[in-house]
Design an enzyme around this catalytic site. Sequence first.
Site, short mmCIF file in Angstrom:
data_model
loop_
_atom_site.label_atom_id
_atom_site.label_comp_id
_atom_site.label_asym_id
_atom_site.label_seq_id
_atom_site.Cartn_x
_atom_site.Cartn_y
_atom_site.Cartn_z
N ASN A 152 0.81 -1.22 0.00
CA ASN A 152 0.00 0.00 0.00
C ASN A 152 0.84 1.27 0.00
OD1 ASN A 152 0.33 -1.44 2.58
ND2 ASN A 152 -0.39 0.47 3.50
N CYS A 326 2.38 8.53 11.47
CA CYS A 326 2.00 9.48 12.50
C CYS A 326 1.40 10.73 11.87
CB CYS A 326 3.23 9.86 13.31
SG CYS A 326 2.85 10.91 14.68
#
Length: 383
Positions: A152, A326
């Site tokens: 991905n 993050c």
Amino acid sequence: MIYFDYAATTPVDQRVLDAMMPYFRENFGNPSSIHRLGQQAEAAVEQAREKVAAVLGCRADEIIFTSGGSEADNLALRGAAIIRRNASGGTWILTAKTEHPAVSKTALQLEKEYGFQLEWLDVDEFGGVTVDALAKAVCNDTLLASVMYANNEIGTINPIANLAEVAKANNILLHTDAVQAAAYLDVNFSTLGVDLMSLGGHKFYGPKGVGALYIRKGTKLLPHLTGGGQEFSLRAGTHNVPYIVGFAEALSLAAEEREARTAHVKPMRDHIIGNVLETISDSRLTGHPEQRLPNHASFVFKDVDGNLLLQLLDAAGFACSSGSACKTGNPEPSDVITALGYSREWALGSLRITLGKDTTAEQVDSFLKTLPSLVEKARTLNR
Ligand SMILES: *Cc1c(COP(=O)(O)O)cnc(C)c1O
């Protein structure tokens, strides 16, 4: 807003939505009920299963519907590892640091909480798992290997059919996370030869919150949700009938339109890769240059804060993604980019552009005009 984040999710195809609608209100029955409304709902679920099986070239009873790709990965890994250990006593699980967290975090939990042993397979400079890497890692006590079909974050396609041969020769199970791959690659089981394969609907214009696990006939799994006997007693819970119908329709359309969709995105992807590497200094393509998803371009830029770049792109009207896990606060480079061997000053500056059915050449041109100055701006602000 111009959308370049089709690897994160896709809009539901109108034809998929049309197929789903009757199952919210008119045909709302519970497939487990005996009466006619229940039977109609059951027929819809079984037709969906046949449709998925037709795309995969497998038997209908080898398909389990789940709540998505993550759940399919969890069921495959935990379900197979625990049952196989009880049956054979083996303890080793093989997977790679480039896997989606639905696989890698599940493998880590199996190690930490369930006493399995975990070995990370070597990945090459493109983030791929080679036949040699798998062959080298397999031992007598190996139960299961999990290697994704297409990545991905960096788009790299793994040689699943060849890896399946190694797995078979060594009598271990091979699971593949095909959640990204199913949108563009052949997911026929006779070409892939895997034992377990995960799919998720929202990566190919189906709804979010529904997926499937292919389980080769005879492969035993520990039931994942216990309760009513749904899904061959492997996954209890009243079927999400409209979503299952939508999932099957979306997968079937993806298979039918695979060539056309690939022909649409690939030249634009190649244009992006060529242009970015040429016009932006200190830029690198991440993932494999050829063996990659046809809609997927991913880069690292030296001395760029990837999250800042995403914000600048967002302000300029472009929805893109980075490899960084993050979203806010102290950024850490993603495990995938780190596994490729990039140092921190490169790894933090990752950018992923993924194209889809509605992408146009004009959108790509406008993006390529804007990107270089935004990378420069991010570099200036980074100093
Ligand atoms: C999106 C994704 C998943 C998770 O699928 P969900 O349906 O969102 O749970 C798993 N693996 C890969 C490779 C993905 O891209």
